[in-house]
Design a protein around this motif. Structure first.
Motif, PDB file in Angstrom:
ATOM      1  N   TRP A  98       3.471  -7.915  -0.848  1.00  0.00           N
ATOM      2  CA  TRP A  98       3.781  -7.929   0.587  1.00  0.00           C
ATOM      3  C   TRP A  98       2.922  -6.871   1.286  1.00  0.00           C
ATOM      4  O   TRP A  98       2.806  -5.748   0.813  1.00  0.00           O
ATOM      5  CB  TRP A  98       5.278  -7.649   0.744  1.00  0.00           C
ATOM      6  CG  TRP A  98       5.761  -7.505   2.138  1.00  0.00           C
ATOM      7  CD1 TRP A  98       5.317  -8.157   3.248  1.00  0.00           C
ATOM      8  CD2 TRP A  98       6.810  -6.628   2.579  1.00  0.00           C
ATOM      9  NE1 TRP A  98       6.032  -7.756   4.348  1.00  0.00           N
ATOM     10  CE2 TRP A  98       6.948  -6.822   3.967  1.00  0.00           C
ATOM     11  CE3 TRP A  98       7.658  -5.709   1.938  1.00  0.00           C
ATOM     12  CZ2 TRP A  98       7.884  -6.124   4.725  1.00  0.00           C
ATOM     13  CZ3 TRP A  98       8.589  -5.018   2.688  1.00  0.00           C
ATOM     14  CH2 TRP A  98       8.697  -5.227   4.065  1.00  0.00           C
ATOM     15  N   VAL A 111       3.217  -4.964   3.864  1.00  0.00           N
ATOM     16  CA  VAL A 111       3.819  -3.672   4.235  1.00  0.00           C
ATOM     17  C   VAL A 111       3.960  -2.783   2.989  1.00  0.00           C
ATOM     18  O   VAL A 111       3.648  -1.586   3.015  1.00  0.00           O
ATOM     19  CB  VAL A 111       5.179  -3.878   4.933  1.00  0.00           C
ATOM     20  CG1 VAL A 111       5.889  -2.548   5.163  1.00  0.00           C
ATOM     21  CG2 VAL A 111       4.986  -4.619   6.251  1.00  0.00           C
ATOM     22  N   GLN A 112       4.404  -3.400   1.881  1.00  0.00           N
ATOM     23  CA  GLN A 112       4.540  -2.625   0.643  1.00  0.00           C
ATOM     24  C   GLN A 112       3.166  -2.103   0.198  1.00  0.00           C
ATOM     25  O   GLN A 112       3.031  -0.949  -0.213  1.00  0.00           O
ATOM     26  CB  GLN A 112       5.136  -3.526  -0.445  1.00  0.00           C
ATOM     27  CG  GLN A 112       6.026  -2.838  -1.441  1.00  0.00           C
ATOM     28  CD  GLN A 112       7.367  -2.451  -0.857  1.00  0.00           C
ATOM     29  OE1 GLN A 112       7.511  -1.353  -0.337  1.00  0.00           O
ATOM     30  NE2 GLN A 112       8.337  -3.328  -0.932  1.00  0.00           N
ATOM     31  N   ILE A 170       1.526  -4.543  -6.535  1.00  0.00           N
ATOM     32  CA  ILE A 170       2.197  -3.384  -7.137  1.00  0.00           C
ATOM     33  C   ILE A 170       3.176  -3.917  -8.174  1.00  0.00           C
ATOM     34  O   ILE A 170       3.975  -4.815  -7.877  1.00  0.00           O
ATOM     35  CB  ILE A 170       2.985  -2.569  -6.087  1.00  0.00           C
ATOM     36  CG1 ILE A 170       2.065  -2.170  -4.932  1.00  0.00           C
ATOM     37  CG2 ILE A 170       3.606  -1.323  -6.718  1.00  0.00           C
ATOM     38  CD1 ILE A 170       2.548  -2.608  -3.600  1.00  0.00           C
ATOM     39  N   THR A 211      -9.580   7.253   5.243  1.00  0.00           N
ATOM     40  CA  THR A 211      -8.966   5.920   5.141  1.00  0.00           C
ATOM     41  C   THR A 211     -10.006   4.804   5.320  1.00  0.00           C
ATOM     42  O   THR A 211      -9.803   3.693   4.845  1.00  0.00           O
ATOM     43  CB  THR A 211      -7.846   5.738   6.188  1.00  0.00           C
ATOM     44  OG1 THR A 211      -8.349   6.177   7.443  1.00  0.00           O
ATOM     45  CG2 THR A 211      -6.615   6.509   5.819  1.00  0.00           C
ATOM     46  N   TYR A 248      -6.204  -1.397   0.632  1.00  0.00           N
ATOM     47  CA  TYR A 248      -4.831  -1.551   0.174  1.00  0.00           C
ATOM     48  C   TYR A 248      -4.864  -2.041  -1.272  1.00  0.00           C
ATOM     49  O   TYR A 248      -5.745  -2.810  -1.632  1.00  0.00           O
ATOM     50  CB  TYR A 248      -4.090  -2.600   1.003  1.00  0.00           C
ATOM     51  CG  TYR A 248      -3.709  -2.176   2.402  1.00  0.00           C
ATOM     52  CD1 TYR A 248      -4.043  -0.916   2.896  1.00  0.00           C
ATOM     53  CD2 TYR A 248      -3.007  -3.033   3.235  1.00  0.00           C
ATOM     54  CE1 TYR A 248      -3.700  -0.540   4.173  1.00  0.00           C
ATOM     55  CE2 TYR A 248      -2.653  -2.664   4.517  1.00  0.00           C
ATOM     56  CZ  TYR A 248      -3.003  -1.418   4.991  1.00  0.00           C
ATOM     57  OH  TYR A 248      -2.660  -1.053   6.248  1.00  0.00           O
ATOM     58  N   ARG A 263      -0.924   5.432  -0.467  1.00  0.00           N
ATOM     59  CA  ARG A 263      -0.751   6.757   0.115  1.00  0.00           C
ATOM     60  C   ARG A 263      -0.479   7.801  -0.961  1.00  0.00           C
ATOM     61  O   ARG A 263       0.054   7.500  -2.009  1.00  0.00           O
ATOM     62  CB  ARG A 263       0.466   6.774   1.061  1.00  0.00           C
ATOM     63  CG  ARG A 263       0.404   5.851   2.232  1.00  0.00           C
ATOM     64  CD  ARG A 263      -0.683   6.228   3.201  1.00  0.00           C
ATOM     65  NE  ARG A 263      -0.545   7.590   3.680  1.00  0.00           N
ATOM     66  CZ  ARG A 263      -0.018   7.938   4.852  1.00  0.00           C
ATOM     67  NH1 ARG A 263       0.443   7.017   5.657  1.00  0.00           N
ATOM     68  NH2 ARG A 263       0.041   9.204   5.221  1.00  0.00           N
ATOM     69  N   TYR A 273       0.661  -1.395   2.042  1.00  0.00           N
ATOM     70  CA  TYR A 273       0.329  -0.285   2.946  1.00  0.00           C
ATOM     71  C   TYR A 273       1.049   0.992   2.504  1.00  0.00           C
ATOM     72  O   TYR A 273       0.461   2.077   2.437  1.00  0.00           O
ATOM     73  CB  TYR A 273       0.721  -0.684   4.374  1.00  0.00           C
ATOM     74  CG  TYR A 273       0.904   0.463   5.341  1.00  0.00           C
ATOM     75  CD1 TYR A 273      -0.191   1.140   5.871  1.00  0.00           C
ATOM     76  CD2 TYR A 273       2.179   0.872   5.726  1.00  0.00           C
ATOM     77  CE1 TYR A 273      -0.016   2.197   6.749  1.00  0.00           C
ATOM     78  CE2 TYR A 273       2.363   1.924   6.608  1.00  0.00           C
ATOM     79  CZ  TYR A 273       1.269   2.581   7.118  1.00  0.00           C
ATOM     80  OH  TYR A 273       1.451   3.632   7.979  1.00  0.00           O
ATOM     81  N   LEU A 274       2.327   0.843   2.160  1.00  0.00           N
ATOM     82  CA  LEU A 274       3.124   2.020   1.799  1.00  0.00           C
ATOM     83  C   LEU A 274       2.668   2.662   0.485  1.00  0.00           C
ATOM     84  O   LEU A 274       2.793   3.865   0.302  1.00  0.00           O
ATOM     85  CB  LEU A 274       4.608   1.642   1.702  1.00  0.00           C
ATOM     86  CG  LEU A 274       5.268   1.166   3.000  1.00  0.00           C
ATOM     87  CD1 LEU A 274       6.687   0.705   2.741  1.00  0.00           C
ATOM     88  CD2 LEU A 274       5.262   2.278   4.042  1.00  0.00           C
ATOM     89  N   TYR A 275       2.162   1.860  -0.426  1.00  0.00           N
ATOM     90  CA  TYR A 275       1.742   2.399  -1.727  1.00  0.00           C
ATOM     91  C   TYR A 275       0.301   2.887  -1.718  1.00  0.00           C
ATOM     92  O   TYR A 275      -0.177   3.437  -2.710  1.00  0.00           O
ATOM     93  CB  TYR A 275       1.958   1.354  -2.831  1.00  0.00           C
ATOM     94  CG  TYR A 275       3.395   1.293  -3.283  1.00  0.00           C
ATOM     95  CD1 TYR A 275       3.843   2.023  -4.377  1.00  0.00           C
ATOM     96  CD2 TYR A 275       4.328   0.548  -2.582  1.00  0.00           C
ATOM     97  CE1 TYR A 275       5.164   1.987  -4.783  1.00  0.00           C
ATOM     98  CE2 TYR A 275       5.661   0.505  -2.973  1.00  0.00           C
ATOM     99  CZ  TYR A 275       6.071   1.219  -4.075  1.00  0.00           C
ATOM    100  OH  TYR A 275       7.394   1.194  -4.460  1.00  0.00           O
TER     101      TYR A 275
END
Lengths: 430, 388
Positions: A9, A11-12, A36, A27, A32, A18, A14-16
Motif C-alpha cells: 500500500w 501509504v505504508q 514490506i 529525499t 519508496y 524513513r 511512504y511510512l517505511y
C-alpha cells in the motif's frame, strides 16, 4: 510467499521509507520501498530472501527505524549509478521480537526485533540486567543496534555491542549460519549488507546497586575522572546542552559543564541528586528537537584526550544554540553527540545548518575521530572506520552477494551519496 | 489537508524515536500506519502533499483508542491525543469521516440525546427508590453507559451515597451525553450542543460540584468542558470529581466504614482516569482501605495497557478492541488475582466480555460496586462479589 504479512500500500511504503533523520534534499535520491514483509520466523526470512534472489530484488532489513544514518532508506537505482531499476523489499522484524533468558549462563537469546527495554524489564524480574544498551532502548531492536555496531549505556565498562554478543545467526542467499568470535566483524555494523541477523545471544549480568554522581568539570578533567575508577557508565553534558535541556525539559539544572558517573563504587564527592536526575533522563536526548522544531545532529567518536579540543572547535564553529553530550566508552574514547535545534521547514536555513554536521565530522577526523556509524550517509567513511578490515569485508560481501542485493548503497560506498558527502566535507567552509 | 499552524509545529517536533510503540493498536496490528509515529508521519505527509487522503488511511487513523500511552512515552512531550482528535475533526470537515459506526452513533444521539439511542426517560428509571434532591450543590452525573448498559454501577453509586448521607441532585432525563464519543471521533459540533444542555441544567440546579462514575465523562467534563466554555464565552466554576475520589474522601472522613474484603485483586487504570487526568492513587487507597490484597499488573499507572474500547474503536473495530482487551485480561490473569477492579463502566463492560470470551476465570467489577457491598446491606444483585 504463503501468508507472510505483507503490504504494498502506497501509504505504508511512504511510512517505511524513513528513519529518524530528515536530511534536506536527500529525499530526491530516495525511492519508496516496493513491498514490506513482516516475517515471523527465520524460515520466512529465508523464503523472502529466496524470492528476492529469484526476482533480482534488493532487500533492506529494518528494526525500529531509529537510526539517523540512512541505513534503512531505499536509494534510487540511478543514485547508485544503475540504469535499470530493481524492486526493493523491506524485511521489517517487528513480529520477530521474542527472547529467552538463560539465567545460568547469563545470556539472552534474542530474535532480531526484540526491543532492548522489553528485555531489560524481564531480566530485572530475575535479578539480571543488560550489560550495555542504547539510549534509544525503549524502542530500538537488538539486531538494529548490532547492525549499527552501537555503543551506549554501560559501554564504559563493557565496550560496544560486538563485545557483548557471543554469537549471532545470519540468513543470506545460501542459507542460515551461526557466527561467532572474529567472524562477527562481517556482520556487526554492516547494516544488513552481508546478511540478515535472525538471532543474537546477548551477554547480561546480575543487577548491582548503582550510585549516580554529578560533577561540574571542564571536559579534560571529566575525561580524567571517568577513567580513574571502574565505573559502569559516564555521560558528559556540556553547558550548551544543559541550557537546551533546561529549555526543553522545563528544568532548572545548573547551566555548567556537567559529568554524570553511574557506578557501583562509592565516590566521596559529587552531587547524587543531580546525578540521578541526569541518569533518569538518559533516554530523552532528543527532547531538544522541539526547540527547532527540528534538529541537526553530528555524532563522532574521539579519543578522550581529543574531546576538549573538539568541543572548543565546535563552539567556535557553530553559531546557533547547540550542545553536546558524550557517552564515554571503554578504551578511553567518547561518543560525542552534538545537537543543533533548527526548524526543518525553513529549507535554506535548515540546509545550511546541516553543513555543520559535515564540518563536525571533518573536525573530528583531524583529531583522530571517526563517525559513530556508517549507514547510507557516511558510507564514504567506511575505510576510515573499518580500517584494515575494510577490503576483507568488501571481498566477503562480493562473495556472498555478488549482485549487491543486500541493502545496496549502505556501508560500502556506491553511487551519488559518497560523492556528495565527500565533496560536502571539502566545501563546508561556506 | 490544511491544519492549524500549531499542529504543523507539533508534528514537526516529533523525534520519530518510536517510544510510542507501546500503542495498543500498534502492538496488535504491527503496521506503522496504525502506530502513533506512523500517524504523525501521515499528518506530515498530508500537509506536504506526499500522500493523499484516502479511505484506508482514514480508517487506520481511527484505529486508536486515544488511550494516551503514546503521549506518556513521547520523547518530545507532544500532546498526541489532542493532535489525533484535532486531525479527526479535520477529516470530518473534509467529509472523509466519521466512519460508519461513529456516524450511526451520532444519528442515535441526535434523536435521543445519548449514543445508545435509548429514550432519555429511562435515565430516571434506575434511580427509583433512592433518595436524591431536585437541586443542590453536588450533582451525580451517571453517564450513558451506567444509565443504560451498566445500571448496577449507577445503582451501587447512589445507594452508597445514601448510606454515607451524601446529599446530591440528579438531572435524570435532562442529563445528556457528555459528548465524549463525539469529541474523540472528530464530531465536535454535537458535543458542543450537549455541553450547552448539560451546562444550563447544572446552572439551573445550583450545582457546584459534579461527580461522575464514568472515567470518560469525568475526563470530558474536567478537561474538555472548560475549554468549550471558554470558546463559548461562558464561566466555568464547577469542581469535578470521580466517584473513586469521593469514596476515598468519605472513607477517610469516617463517613463510610466498609467491611474487610478478603480477596486478591488487581486494578486496571482506565485511560481517561489515569493517564488523562492523573487519578492513580485514590482508587488504590480505597482498595487498601477495604483490606484487599492488591497485586499490580506489569503495566500499571502511566504505563497501563488500554482495555481496547475507547476512542470509537469498540464500535467501529470490534476485532481490534477484542484483541487489545484480551491482552489486558491475560495480564490480569497472570497476577493470580480473583478480581479485576476498574473505575469505568466502559472498561468494565468490555473487560468482562473479553474475560468471558477468553475463558479466563476472573471477576470483573467496579470499585464502587465492591465498596457498596462492603457497607451495610444492599438490594442490588451483586452476583460476583463476596463480601464480609
Amino acid at each position: 510467499m504463503g501468508d507472510i504479512p505483507k503490504s504494498d500500500w502506497k501509504v505504508q511504503r511512504y511510512l517505511y521509507t524513513r528513519d529518524i533523520s530528515s536530511a534536506p534534499l536527500i529525499t530526491l535520491l530516495l525511492k519508496y520501498v516496493d513491498e514490506i514483509y513482516q516475517p515471523r520466523n527465520e524460515e520466512e526470512v529465508m523464503e523472502i530472501l529466496k524470492m528476492a534472489k529469484q526476482e533480482g530484488a534488493t532487500v533492506i532489513p529494518r528494526g525500529a527505524g531509529t537510526s539517523g544514518y540512512g541505513g534503512v532508506l531505499p536509494v534510487k537505482d540511478i543514485a547508485l549509478f544503475r540504469f535499470s531499476s530493481r524492486k526493493t523489499i523491506m524485511i521489517d522484524t517487528t513480529r520477530m521480537d521474542s527472547f529467552e533468558i538463560n539465567e545460568d549462563e547469563q545470556i539472552v537469546e534474542c530474535s532480531p526485533g526484540a526491543v532492548w527495554w522489553d528485555i531489560e524489564k524481564k531480566l530485572n524480574k530475575k535479578g539480571l540486567t543488560l550489560r550495555i544498551y542504547p539510549t534509544s532502548a525503549p524502542s530500538s531492536t537488538v539486531a538494529g543496534w548490532i547492525a549499527q555496531n552501537g555503543t551506549g549505556v554501560g559501554s564504559l565498562k563493557y565496550g560496544g555491542i560486538a563485545e557483548n554478543v557471543t554469537k549471532i545467526r545470519v540468513a543470506d542467499f545460501n542459507g542460515v549460519k551461526e557466527v561467532e568470535g572474529k567472524d562477527l566483524k562481517y556482520y556487526v555494523g554492516m547494516c544488513g549488507t552481508t546478511g540478515i541477523i535472525t538471532k543474537a545471544w546477548v551477554k547480561v549480568k546480575e543487577v548491582e546497586d548503582m550510585h549516580y554522581y554529578a560533577f561540574h568539570l571542564p571536559p579534560h578533567k571529566a575525561g580524567k575522572l571517568v577513567y580513574e575508577g571502574e565505573h559502569y557508565a559516564a555521560l558528559y553534558l556540556d553547558e550548551g546542552y544543559v541550557k537546551l535541556k533546561n529549555q526543553s525539559f522545563g528544568t532548572n539544572l545548573p547551566e555548567k559543564d556537567t559529568l554524570m558517573i553511574a557506578t557501583t563504587e562509592k565516590m566521596s564527592e559529587g552531587d547524587e541528586e543531580l546525578g540521578e536526575e541526569i541518569w533518569e533522563t538518559r533516554f530523552y536526548p532528543m527532547r531538544v528537537r522541539k526547540l527547532g522544531p527540528g534538529l541537526v545532529a553530528a555524532e563522532n567518536v574521539l579519543p578522550v584526550d581529543s574531546i576538549p579540543a573538539y568541543l572548543n572547535a565546535l563552539h567556535r564553529m557553530v553559531k546557533q544554540p547547540n550542545g553536546s553530550e558524550i557517552w564515554y566508552v571503554k578504551g578511553k574514547k567518547g561518543a560525542v553527540l552534538t545537537f543543533i535545534p533548527s526548524d526543518e521547514r525553513k529549507f535554506l536555513n535548515y540546509a545550511l545548518t546541516w553543513r555543520q554536521s559535515l564540518r563536525a565530522l571533518r573536525t573530528a577526523k583531524k583529531m583522530r575521530g571517526v563517525p559513530y556509524s556508517l549507514g547510507l550517509y557516511l558510507s564514504c567513511e567506511s575505510k576510515l572506520l573499518l580500517k584494515q578490515d575494510y577490503e576483507e569485508i568488501r571481498e566477503f560481501k562480493k562473495k556472498i552477494d555478488p549482485e549487491d542485493l543486500l541493502n545496496p548503497g549502505k556501508v560500502f560506498p556506491k553511487g551519488v551519496f559518497p560523492l556528495i558527502i565527500g565533496i560536502g566535507q571539502k566545501v563546508v567552509i561556506l | 489537508m490544511r491544519v492549524e499552524k500549531e499542529i504543523n509545529d507539533l508534528v514537526t517536533a516529533c523525534a520519530q524515536c518510536f517510544y510510542c510503540r507501546v500503542c495498543p493498536a500498534f502492538q496488535t496490528i504491527k503496521w506503522e500506519s496504525v502506530s502513533p509515529r506512523g500517524r504523525v508521519y501521515t499528518i506530515k505527509g498530508l500537509i506536504r502533499r506526499k500522500i493523499e487522503l484516502e479511505p484506508q488511511l482514514v480508517e487506520d487513523f481511527y484505529k486508536c483508542t486515544t488511550c494516551g500511552a503514546c503521549e506518556e512515552q513521547c520523547q518530545t512531550t507532544l500532546p498526541l491525543v489532542d493532535i489525533w482528535e484535532h486531525v479527526r475533526a479535520e477529516f470530518v470537515k473534509e467529509k472523509v469521516a466519521p466512519l460508519p459506526a461513529h456516524k450511526k452513533i451520532r444519528e442515535l444521539a441526535e434523536k435521543s440525546g445519548n449514543p445508545y439511542g435509548e429514550p432519555q426517560e429511562k435515565k430516571i428509571e434506575w434511580i427509583k427508590g433512592y433518595k436524591y434532591n431536585e437541586s443542590g450543590e453536588l450533582l451525580y452525573f451517571a453517564g450513558c453507559t451506567a444509565s443504560f448498559r451498566a445500571v448496577e454501577l449507577a445503582k451501587n453509586t447512589v445507594e452508597l451515597f445514601n448510606k454515607a448521607g451524601v446529599e446530591f441532585t440528579f438531572a435524570g432525563k435532562d442529563e445528556y451525553c457528555c459528548g465524549s464519543p463525539f469529541l474523540r471521533t472528530g464530531q465536535r459540533d454535537i458535543a458542543y450542543e450537549f455541553f450547552k444542555k448539560n451546562y444550563n441544567e447544572w446552572k439551573k440546579r445550583g450545582v457546584k460540584t459534579i461527580v461522575s462514575s464514568c472515567a470518560g465523562c469525568y475526563r470530558t467534563i474536567l478537561i474538555d468542558y472548560p475549554k468549550i466554555a471558554k470558546e463559548l464565552g461562558l464561566d466555568w466554576d464547577f469542581k469535578v470529581m470521580h466517584t473513586s475520589q469521593l469514596v476515598n474522601k468519605l472513607i477517610k472522613e469516617g463517613k463510610l466504614t466498609p467491611k474487610k474484603f478478603e480477596a486478591k485483586v488487581t486494578y486496571h487504570d482506565p485511560c481517561h482516569l489515569g493517564r488523562h487526568t492523573k487519578v492513580y492513587e485514590e482508587p488504590r487507597e480505597v482498595i487498601k482501605a477495604i483490606g484487599a490484597e492488591l497485586i499490580e499488573m506489569d503495566r500499571n499507572r502511566g504505563e497501563s495497557f488500554c482495555c481496547g474500547s475507547g476512542g470509537g474503536v469498540k464500535s467501529q473495530f470490534k476485532d481490534l478492541a477484542g484483541a487489545i482487551g484480551k491482552n489486558r485480561i491475560q495480564e490480569a490473569k497472570e497476577t493470580g488475582a480473583e478480581y479485576l477492579i476498574s473505575c469505568c463502566p466502559f472498561c468494565k463492560y468490555h473487560l468482562k466480555q473479553m474475560a468471558e470470551e477468553s475463558g479466563v476465570n476472573i471477576k470483573v467489577a467496579d470499585l464502587v460496586e465492591i465498596v457498596n457491598n462492603l457497607v451495610g446491606s444492599s438490594d442490588i444483585k451483586a452476583e460476583d462479589i463476596k463480601c464480609g
